[in-house]
Write a protein that holds these residues in place. Structure first.
Motif, PDB file in Angstrom:
ATOM      1  N   ALA A   1      64.296  33.972  23.109  1.00  0.00           N
ATOM      2  CA  ALA A   1      64.221  33.787  24.560  1.00  0.00           C
ATOM      3  C   ALA A   1      64.463  32.312  24.881  1.00  0.00           C
ATOM      4  O   ALA A   1      63.768  31.444  24.347  1.00  0.00           O
ATOM      5  CB  ALA A   1      62.859  34.225  25.074  1.00  0.00           C
TER       6      ALA A   1
ATOM      7  N   LEU B 153      72.160  37.637  27.308  1.00  0.00           N
ATOM      8  CA  LEU B 153      71.122  37.737  26.296  1.00  0.00           C
ATOM      9  C   LEU B 153      71.064  39.145  25.735  1.00  0.00           C
ATOM     10  O   LEU B 153      71.340  40.128  26.432  1.00  0.00           O
ATOM     11  CB  LEU B 153      69.769  37.369  26.904  1.00  0.00           C
ATOM     12  CG  LEU B 153      69.629  35.910  27.353  1.00  0.00           C
ATOM     13  CD1 LEU B 153      68.325  35.720  28.107  1.00  0.00           C
ATOM     14  CD2 LEU B 153      69.702  34.970  26.158  1.00  0.00           C
TER      15      LEU B 153
ATOM     16  N   VAL C 223      66.757  29.255  35.944  1.00  0.00           N
ATOM     17  CA  VAL C 223      66.240  30.245  34.981  1.00  0.00           C
ATOM     18  C   VAL C 223      66.882  31.602  35.230  1.00  0.00           C
ATOM     19  O   VAL C 223      67.228  32.327  34.294  1.00  0.00           O
ATOM     20  CB  VAL C 223      64.702  30.335  35.065  1.00  0.00           C
ATOM     21  CG1 VAL C 223      64.179  31.377  34.087  1.00  0.00           C
ATOM     22  CG2 VAL C 223      64.077  28.969  34.773  1.00  0.00           C
TER      23      VAL C 223
ATOM     24  N   SER D  59      61.508  39.464  36.997  1.00  0.00           N
ATOM     25  CA  SER D  59      61.960  38.855  38.244  1.00  0.00           C
ATOM     26  C   SER D  59      61.849  39.850  39.388  1.00  0.00           C
ATOM     27  O   SER D  59      61.897  41.063  39.179  1.00  0.00           O
ATOM     28  CB  SER D  59      63.407  38.374  38.110  1.00  0.00           C
ATOM     29  OG  SER D  59      64.263  39.450  37.759  1.00  0.00           O
TER      30      SER D  59
ATOM     31  N   ILE E 286      65.008  44.715  27.034  1.00  0.00           N
ATOM     32  CA  ILE E 286      65.596  44.267  28.292  1.00  0.00           C
ATOM     33  C   ILE E 286      65.790  45.500  29.171  1.00  0.00           C
ATOM     34  O   ILE E 286      66.379  46.489  28.741  1.00  0.00           O
ATOM     35  CB  ILE E 286      66.955  43.573  28.073  1.00  0.00           C
ATOM     36  CG1 ILE E 286      66.809  42.356  27.149  1.00  0.00           C
ATOM     37  CG2 ILE E 286      67.571  43.162  29.414  1.00  0.00           C
ATOM     38  CD1 ILE E 286      68.133  41.756  26.712  1.00  0.00           C
TER      39      ILE E 286
ATOM     40  N   TYR F  82      68.858  33.666  32.336  1.00  0.00           N
ATOM     41  CA  TYR F  82      68.469  35.008  31.909  1.00  0.00           C
ATOM     42  C   TYR F  82      69.305  36.106  32.580  1.00  0.00           C
ATOM     43  O   TYR F  82      68.970  37.283  32.475  1.00  0.00           O
ATOM     44  CB  TYR F  82      66.985  35.230  32.194  1.00  0.00           C
ATOM     45  CG  TYR F  82      66.071  34.639  31.132  1.00  0.00           C
ATOM     46  CD1 TYR F  82      65.494  35.450  30.160  1.00  0.00           C
ATOM     47  CD2 TYR F  82      65.810  33.275  31.093  1.00  0.00           C
ATOM     48  CE1 TYR F  82      64.667  34.921  29.180  1.00  0.00           C
ATOM     49  CE2 TYR F  82      64.981  32.731  30.123  1.00  0.00           C
ATOM     50  CZ  TYR F  82      64.414  33.553  29.167  1.00  0.00           C
ATOM     51  OH  TYR F  82      63.597  33.027  28.197  1.00  0.00           O
ATOM     52  N   ASP F  83      70.385  35.723  33.266  1.00  0.00           N
ATOM     53  CA  ASP F  83      71.311  36.674  33.890  1.00  0.00           C
ATOM     54  C   ASP F  83      70.576  37.624  34.834  1.00  0.00           C
ATOM     55  O   ASP F  83      70.799  38.834  34.833  1.00  0.00           O
ATOM     56  CB  ASP F  83      72.067  37.473  32.818  1.00  0.00           C
ATOM     57  CG  ASP F  83      73.286  38.200  33.374  1.00  0.00           C
ATOM     58  OD1 ASP F  83      73.833  37.740  34.394  1.00  0.00           O
ATOM     59  OD2 ASP F  83      73.679  39.226  32.790  1.00  0.00           O
ATOM     60  N   MET F  84      69.721  37.056  35.682  1.00  0.00           N
ATOM     61  CA  MET F  84      68.916  37.858  36.605  1.00  0.00           C
ATOM     62  C   MET F  84      69.582  38.045  37.975  1.00  0.00           C
ATOM     63  O   MET F  84      69.082  38.801  38.798  1.00  0.00           O
ATOM     64  CB  MET F  84      67.552  37.197  36.810  1.00  0.00           C
ATOM     65  CG  MET F  84      66.654  37.229  35.584  1.00  0.00           C
ATOM     66  SD  MET F  84      65.192  36.196  35.833  1.00  0.00           S
ATOM     67  CE  MET F  84      64.141  36.749  34.481  1.00  0.00           C
TER      68      MET F  84
ATOM     69  N   ILE G 118      63.417  38.273  21.999  1.00  0.00           N
ATOM     70  CA  ILE G 118      63.535  39.302  23.030  1.00  0.00           C
ATOM     71  C   ILE G 118      63.546  40.665  22.358  1.00  0.00           C
ATOM     72  O   ILE G 118      64.374  40.935  21.488  1.00  0.00           O
ATOM     73  CB  ILE G 118      64.825  39.104  23.850  1.00  0.00           C
ATOM     74  CG1 ILE G 118      64.763  37.772  24.612  1.00  0.00           C
ATOM     75  CG2 ILE G 118      65.027  40.265  24.824  1.00  0.00           C
ATOM     76  CD1 ILE G 118      66.067  37.396  25.286  1.00  0.00           C
TER      77      ILE G 118
ATOM     78  N   SER H 208      64.630  42.338  36.837  1.00  0.00           N
ATOM     79  CA  SER H 208      64.810  42.248  35.392  1.00  0.00           C
ATOM     80  C   SER H 208      63.469  42.298  34.677  1.00  0.00           C
ATOM     81  O   SER H 208      62.455  41.823  35.195  1.00  0.00           O
ATOM     82  CB  SER H 208      65.523  40.947  35.021  1.00  0.00           C
ATOM     83  OG  SER H 208      66.821  40.900  35.551  1.00  0.00           O
TER      84      SER H 208
ATOM     85  N   PHE I 285      61.981  41.455  30.708  1.00  0.00           N
ATOM     86  CA  PHE I 285      62.138  41.008  29.327  1.00  0.00           C
ATOM     87  C   PHE I 285      60.782  41.106  28.648  1.00  0.00           C
ATOM     88  O   PHE I 285      59.808  40.524  29.129  1.00  0.00           O
ATOM     89  CB  PHE I 285      62.632  39.563  29.261  1.00  0.00           C
ATOM     90  CG  PHE I 285      64.032  39.366  29.752  1.00  0.00           C
ATOM     91  CD1 PHE I 285      65.113  39.413  28.882  1.00  0.00           C
ATOM     92  CD2 PHE I 285      64.273  39.140  31.101  1.00  0.00           C
ATOM     93  CE1 PHE I 285      66.412  39.246  29.345  1.00  0.00           C
ATOM     94  CE2 PHE I 285      65.566  38.972  31.578  1.00  0.00           C
ATOM     95  CZ  PHE I 285      66.640  39.026  30.698  1.00  0.00           C
TER      96      PHE I 285
END
Length: 210
Positions: free
Chosen positions: A9, A3, A104, A36, A136, A108-110, A133, A123, A125
């Motif tokens: 989002a 993202l 999720v 997160s 980040i 969201y590449d967490m 978004i 993370s 956002f």
């Protein structure tokens, strides 16, 4: 591809400590601080959840909804909230996503495998009312977030959305701002009748309109 700032989002439906939510419906009309944490019942995460709760009036004043997430269950979250409230002297009222299946977190590449293959990194956002978004940030597991910076950047984003300005390095609410280079001097006279100081043709500093 991960993202990026300016992306919409991604939406999701998932269980939280306040029941199942559809993210876009839940967030509608508000800014969102979506963050997160690695795991429940861990020390740094406990302080971060407590700080988010303590800052509830500050977030509300800015029309911001906090939303936490980890790969723990709703039941684990609920039990841990009692610890957060007790140790951080607060009453946590915002929802925490229970992302046990990591759906999720992956969206969201967490999850960063160099840190952990199962737990999320820290993370952040910042998402605007149009569900775009806007910021980040990613913190390592051992370092808690800077909440002063989170509030500062929300203030800066809301300020630059409201007026055709940019915020300089280390800007704080009430500080001078920069007139965007895309605004001509002619238009600037109308938009900024208070005037400005020209340090360079591309660097015009002014006070905010009240």
């Amino acid at each position: 591809m991960g993202l990026r700032i300016g992306d919409t989002a991604p939406n999701f439906q998932i269980d939280t400590t306040q029941g199942k939510i559809d993210f876009h419906d839940w967030a509608k009309g508000s800014w969102v601080f979506f963050f997160s944490h690695p795991a429940d019942y861990t020390p740094v995460c406990t302080t971060e959840m407590g700080r988010t709760s303590q800052l509830a009036p500050e977030f509300a004043q800015r029309n911001v909804k906090p939303l936490g997430l980890s790969t723990d269950t709703v039941e684990a979250h609920q039990g841990w909230i009692s610890d957060v409230n007790d140790t951080q002297n607060t009453v946590l009222e915002f929802p925490i996503v229970a992302d046990k299946e990591k759906k999720v977190a992956e969206l969201y590449d967490m999850i960063h495998p160099g840190e952990s293959t199962t737990a999320t990194v820290r993370s952040v956002f910042i998402i605007d009312p149009n569900q775009k978004i806007r910021l980040i940030m990613t913190y390592p597991m051992t370092v808690g977030r800077n909440f002063n910076e989170i509030l500062r950047v929300i203030d800066a984003l809301q300020t630059t959305d409201a007026q055709e300005v940019a915020c300089p390095a280390d800007w704080q609410p009430g500080d001078d701002v920069i007139i965007r280079p895309t605004v001509s001097d002619e238009d600037a006279k109308k938009k900024f009748p208070q005037g400005w100081e020209t340090l360079r043709p591309y660097l015009r500093v002014t006070k905010l309109n009240k």
